[in-house]
Design an enzyme around this catalytic site. Structure first.
Site, PDB file in Angstrom:
ATOM      1  N   GLU A 135       0.869  -1.191   0.000  1.00  0.00           N
ATOM      2  CA  GLU A 135       0.000   0.000   0.000  1.00  0.00           C
ATOM      3  C   GLU A 135       0.899   1.232   0.000  1.00  0.00           C
ATOM      4  O   GLU A 135       1.881   1.282   0.737  1.00  0.00           O
ATOM      5  CB  GLU A 135      -0.870  -0.013   1.266  1.00  0.00           C
ATOM      6  CG  GLU A 135      -1.606   1.292   1.515  1.00  0.00           C
ATOM      7  CD  GLU A 135      -2.359   1.309   2.859  1.00  0.00           C
ATOM      8  OE1 GLU A 135      -2.749   0.235   3.362  1.00  0.00           O
ATOM      9  OE2 GLU A 135      -2.543   2.420   3.391  1.00  0.00           O
ATOM     10  N   GLU A 140      -2.271  11.999   2.958  1.00  0.00           N
ATOM     11  CA  GLU A 140      -3.188  11.658   4.046  1.00  0.00           C
ATOM     12  C   GLU A 140      -3.102  12.759   5.098  1.00  0.00           C
ATOM     13  O   GLU A 140      -2.035  13.326   5.327  1.00  0.00           O
ATOM     14  CB  GLU A 140      -2.763  10.315   4.648  1.00  0.00           C
ATOM     15  CG  GLU A 140      -3.701   9.744   5.671  1.00  0.00           C
ATOM     16  CD  GLU A 140      -3.365   8.280   5.995  1.00  0.00           C
ATOM     17  OE1 GLU A 140      -2.227   7.851   5.733  1.00  0.00           O
ATOM     18  OE2 GLU A 140      -4.242   7.583   6.511  1.00  0.00           O
TER      19      GLU A 140
END
Ligand code: NAG
Ligand code: NAG
Ligand code: NAG
Ligand code: NAG
Ligand code: NAG
Ligand code: NAG
Length: 356
Positions: A135, A140
């Protein structure tokens, strides 16, 4: 679906002489932006958020995902509905139908990213088999933090060692999900990397390079290289300068830990990260759910992505592999190795234990 496009591109590719040159293979932009993504269509059953990720038809009818008059894609949290106690608020999570393997670069040109108390947005990628296939979190943030962050999440054995990067804010170096799924997190030191300041500075162009030699994230804003200012069909990442975050192959065997990735945008609310009892009070006060999710809808006026485009580039070998992965067949019509990769999941993200 896309096989003819990929195969044509493979045949028509100019000779790529350097390992850092990539050719355009996919563009998400304009009125067709949302065509090649799947909408989640369920509650956030992955990170315990107080969010329902609506399906495509509801996203369109409630105008939670649409292309605005400027031609940019908007993905947003519902900011008009008063949500009753014990219910969740509607928002969006989309996953690209296509997978992009080692030897790819994806570039997201964003004008605005979601922020506000309880809000937890991400632009990231994941292999269908998680965490085995890796991932990559390009962008974020949570609540009212000022700095965005980047991270990898992998099987045990991938670490952040000897990066060539501008950020000195490395908050954890073990990318393994076995390490409490903290991920190897690099915070973007730029005070304009998140929140209102990001939009006020004109947004940013996020470049993610997934190469055998390493994974890098560069963010451009004022200083966008000329090759990215126009609609180039070739990019050369060696001209992009020192990345904000860099995960060299020396600490992480990229070919081993990273399989072809789906790109994902999502905005969840509260949950494991934004709603964590240590994290939430760092930048917000009150109760994440009671005061925000079921509070005044206007809490979510800034909880939206505005994206000009996402463009993906590949090396010639990556393009051939992607043609097989994305269609399940190669040019001879043989069923490829990934004809049935339909599992999409993500474990809980628990970044809060470090770096604050
Ligand atoms: C979560 O929701 C997705 C989409 O509906 C579904 O495919 C998946 O099975 C669910 N996962 C769990 C753990 O319930
Ligand atoms: C989309 O979600 C809405 C609300 O849950 C539901 O009524 C509708 O049937 C769904 N549509 C599709 C095509 O699944
Ligand atoms: C960018 O170039 C590609 C390839 O030539 C083309 O398909 C696409 O429509 C162009 N996009 C824009 C926004 O002009
Ligand atoms: C909701 O958010 C949008 C931006 O996504 C904004 O234009 C609008 O004014 C907000 N408020 C309402 C009530 O729609
Ligand atoms: C495509 O299919 C042929 C025939 O089965 C096979 O020999 C070849 O290895 C396949 N190519 C790829 C890239 O999978
Ligand atoms: C994918 O799975 C479906 C349902 O299990 C099956 O019918 C189909 O043959 C599979 N396709 C491939 C390419 O393996």
């Amino acid at each position: 679906m896309v096989s003819s496009r990929y195969i044509l591109l493979t045949l028509g590719l100019p000779a790529l002489v350097r390992g850092t040159q990539y050719a355009l293979i996919k563009e998400y932009a304009g009125t067709n932006f949302f065509d090649d993504w799947d909408f989640f269509g369920n509650i956030d059953n992955l990170t315990h958020g107080d969010a329902t990720f609506v399906n495509a038809s509801q996203a369109a009818s409630d105008r939670l995902a649409f292309v605005n008059s400027a031609g940019n894609a908007i993905m947003k949290v519902d900011n008009t509905t008063v949500v009753p106690l014990n219910s969740k608020r509607d928002t969006v999570r989309i996953t690209s139908k296509d997978l992009f393997g080692v030897g790819s670069v994806w570039i997201a040109d964003m004008l605005h990213v979601p922020f506000g108390c309880s809000v937890w947005p991400a632009f990231w990628s994941s292999a269908p088999a998680w965490p085995t296939g890796g991932e990559i979190d390009t962008f974020e943030g949570v609540n009212m933090v000022l700095n965005a962050q980047m991270a990898l999440h992998t099987d045990p054995g991938c670490t952040l060692v000897d990066p060539t990067q501008t950020s000195s804010r490395v908050t954890s170096t073990d990318c393994s999900v076995a390490n409490q799924n903290l991920g190897c997190v690099v915070k973007n030191p730029d005070p304009n990397s998140y929140g209102a300041a990001f939009a006020a500075a004109g947004g940013g162009m996020f470049v993610t390079e997934l190469a055998s030699t390493g994974i890098s994230c560069v963010v451009f804003r004022a200083n966008i290289p000329s090759s990215l200012q126009k609609n180039s069909t070739i990019v050369d990442t060696s001209t992009f300068g020192v990345p904000v975050a860099n995960y060299p192959a020396g600490g992480c065997n990229i070919d081993k830990f990273f399989q072809p990735q789906n790109l994902i945008f999502d905005i969840t609310l509260c949950g494991d990260f934004a709603g964590n009892s240590e994290i939430f009070p760092q930048t917000c006060s009150g109760s994440c759910y009671n005061d925000f999710v079921i509070g005044p809808p206007r809490n979510y006026d800034n909880a939206y992505f505005e994206v000009r485009s996402v463009r993906v580039f590949g090396t010639s070998s990556a393009i051939e592999v992607e043609a097989v992965l994305n269609t399940g067949r190669n040019s001879t019509g043989t069923v490829g190795p990934s004809g049935n990769q339909t599992v999409r999941r993500r474990g809980t993200r628990m970044h809060w234990s470090v770096g604050h």
